[in-house]
Design an enzyme around this catalytic site. Structure first.
Site, PDB file in Angstrom:
ATOM      1  N   GLU A 296    -104.909  11.105 108.616  1.00 22.55           N
ATOM      2  CA  GLU A 296    -104.236  12.331 109.073  1.00 22.55           C
ATOM      3  C   GLU A 296    -103.326  12.896 107.983  1.00 22.55           C
ATOM      4  OE1 GLU A 296    -103.898  10.478 113.596  1.00 22.55           O
ATOM      5  OE2 GLU A 296    -102.152  10.575 112.299  1.00 22.55           O
ATOM      6  N   CYS A 366     -74.930  30.283 106.460  1.00 18.43           N
ATOM      7  CA  CYS A 366     -73.500  29.968 106.525  1.00 18.43           C
ATOM      8  C   CYS A 366     -73.260  28.476 106.713  1.00 18.43           C
ATOM      9  CB  CYS A 366     -72.845  30.778 107.637  1.00 18.43           C
ATOM     10  SG  CYS A 366     -73.002  32.522 107.297  1.00 18.43           S
TER      11      CYS A 366
HETATM   12  C1  LIG Z   1     -98.777  10.442 113.353  1.00 23.62           C
HETATM   13  C2  LIG Z   1     -98.671  11.236 112.097  1.00 23.62           C
HETATM   14  N1  LIG Z   1     -99.798  11.507 111.406  1.00 23.62           N
HETATM   15  C3  LIG Z   1     -99.752  12.228 110.256  1.00 23.62           C
HETATM   16  C4  LIG Z   1     -98.563  12.706 109.757  1.00 23.62           C
HETATM   17  C5  LIG Z   1     -98.592  13.514 108.497  1.00 23.62           C
HETATM   18  O1  LIG Z   1     -97.845  12.972 107.480  1.00 23.62           O
HETATM   19  P1  LIG Z   1     -97.935  13.614 106.024  1.00 23.62           P
HETATM   20  O2  LIG Z   1     -97.724  15.072 106.158  1.00 23.62           O
HETATM   21  O3  LIG Z   1     -96.864  12.950 105.251  1.00 23.62           O
HETATM   22  O4  LIG Z   1     -99.321  13.294 105.514  1.00 23.62           O
HETATM   23  C6  LIG Z   1     -97.366  12.445 110.436  1.00 23.62           C
HETATM   24  C7  LIG Z   1     -96.088  12.940 109.915  1.00 23.62           C
HETATM   25  O5  LIG Z   1     -95.053  12.880 110.471  1.00 23.62           O
HETATM   26  C8  LIG Z   1     -97.429  11.690 111.642  1.00 23.62           C
HETATM   27  O6  LIG Z   1     -96.319  11.412 112.336  1.00 23.62           O
END
Ligand SMILES: Cc1ncc(COP(=O)(O)O)c(C=O)c1O
Length: 447
Positions: A296, A366
């Site tokens: 992901e 601010c």
């Molecule tokens: C469950 C999960 N997957 C993927 C990501 C993506 O992380 P990154 O943008 O650092 O690849 C996050 C980021 O918070 C996450 O919590």
């Protein structure tokens, strides 16, 4: 016609000409600023496409091929969803709002993973009715809720269980998620993950497809990613022995580090995935299929493709000699420096980058903490100059606010000398759209 050369930390994305004018996607930032106004978020199509392809290539080299689900929390708009769909990417969403945006943008729901440590009944129903590919379940209460709502709408729910594997990646505490003491998921300690597994296997209308663990963000080492996959595989051996359950999917999350400054050294994703692939092959018991690896990535796809253009409003030198340049944006469009000391690099358009003095780039909001970049060597800055902050594609627009009632900037995509507006600049009317006028409670007008 001045010649252009590629510059700095992001040579694939930006060029600078003989008169020090900076371009992105073949368009001078000065021209973009004049046409679309400032502050302005700009995304480079080539960089986005290149990042997506390199993830897809590394996933194709796995056996079985892995799948990428872009983390929409980094940056999501309808146009981004349409682009991801065209690139055959999956998407990770964390709210009904992200799911809505993705579907409106044309994303195929079967390639969507629905995350989030709190999902309302309404959001679960929305995801089920629209046919999202997977729910990542974060708590026992959520397991019960998904089972109940899936029964109500008579649609079995494909789920992954989110585990916290006890891996502490070396990154800022606010973006660590793999340690046992985390608000996310079932800790792989004290047996709570076992309870979750039993419930997931026995509650009606749940189809357990596998396990998920995301260990944090902006990680530069390869090892934590590999250890994460190994840790999940060890648990899967127990699950097989005790419950005769073997999953189809192992999701190792995102968190692949990117380059914000000269000291950042991002890991090679192809090497990480090759090592994860080896571990999966080695640790899959004889006679069982090697699970498909999901990842992901958010930041690693979009961060370096983005830049924010600001115009300088004021400059000053304070007693002691420190120089400030204050720009027309700041923490409302980029909260990351104030939130977790994130650091960025910047450049001044049309000025020789070799003539340098130390500057602090302050925002217009601010708060004394509204500092975009601290103590950076830049050429002499004057009001009216354009300052470009690099690497702002991730978690900038996505976290933008209307603090001080400042409308949020526009987003444009650039490619080959052309610009396409992805998000219009907010007007004052847009910003105040949901405000209602004063009604005197003493006149009994309150509902
Ligand atoms: C469950 C999960 N997957 C993927 C990501 C993506 O992380 P990154 O943008 O650092 O690849 C996050 C980021 O918070 C996450 O919590």
């Amino acid at each position: 016609m001045p010649s252009a050369r590629r510059i700095g930390l992001f040579p694939d994305t930006y060029t600078i000409d003989d008169r020090y004018h900076i371009s992105i996607g073949g368009l001078p930032i000065r021209q973009l600023a004049q046409e679309f106004g400032t502050p302005l978020y700009v995304l480079d199509y080539e960089t986005l496409r290149h990042r997506i392809r390199s993830f897809q290539q590394a996933l194709q080299d796995m056996n079985p091929p892995g799948q990428a689900f872009y983390a929409g929390k980094a940056f999501l708009t309808k146009a981004m969803a349409g682009f991801l769909e065209q690139q055959h990417m999956g998407l990770d969403v964390v709210s009904g709002g992200e799911l809505y945006t993705a579907l409106e943008g044309g994303m195929n729901p079967s390639r969507i993973i629905f995350h989030g440590n709190v999902k309302t009944d309404e959001e679960i129903r929305f995801g089920l009715l629209r046919g999202v590919g997977y729910f990542v379940v974060d708590s026992l209460a959520e397991l019960e809720a998904i089972s109940r709502i899936a029964k109500e709408v008579d649609k079995p729910a494909p789920i992954l269980l989110r585990l916290t594997p006890g891996i502490e990646a070396h990154t800022h505490a606010f973006i660590q998620t793999g340690q046992f003491d985390s608000k996310f998921g079932f800790a792989m300690q004290d047996g709570i993950h076992e309870v979750a597994l039993q419930r997931a296997l026995t509650l009606p209308y749940l189809e357990l497809k596998g396990f998920h663990a995301h260990i944090g963000s902006q990680i530069f080492d390869e090892d934590p990613f590999v250890h994460n996959a190994q840790r999940l595989m060890e648990f899967m051996h127990d699950a097989l022995e005790r419950y005769h359950y073997w999953p189809e999917v192992v999701d190792i999350g995102g968190g692949f580090g990117v380059q914000y400054g000269p000291d950042d050294d991002p890991p090679q994703v192809s090497r990480i995935l090759a090592r994860v692939n080896d571990a999966m092959q080695r640790m899959t018991p004889h006679g069982y299929a090697v699970p498909t690896v999901f990842i992901e990535p958010g930041r690693a796809i979009v961060a370096e493709a983005g830049v924010t253009i600001y115009q300088v409003g004021a400059t000053k030198t304070v007693p002691g000699g420190k120089r400030y340049a204050a720009v027309d944006g700041g923490m409302g469009d980029n909260i990351r420096p104030a939130l977790y000391q994130a650091s960025y690099t910047a450049q001044v358009d049309g000025k020789n980058p070799e003539d340098r003095a130390l500057y602090t780039i302050a925002g217009r909001y601010c708060e004394s903490g509204d500092i975009l970049v601290k103590d950076i060597p830049l050429p002499p800055i004057e009001p009216g100059d354009y300052v470009v902050v690099f690497g702002t594609g991730a978690y900038n627009f996505a976290m933008a606010s209307n603090y001080n009632r400042v409308p949020r900037p526009a987003v444009v995509l650039v490619y080959n000398g052309q610009a396409s507006l992805w998000v219009k600049r907010e007007s004052y009317e847009d910003m105040a759209h949901n405000d209602l006028p004063w009604q005197d409670p003493e006149e009994g007008l309150w509902r």
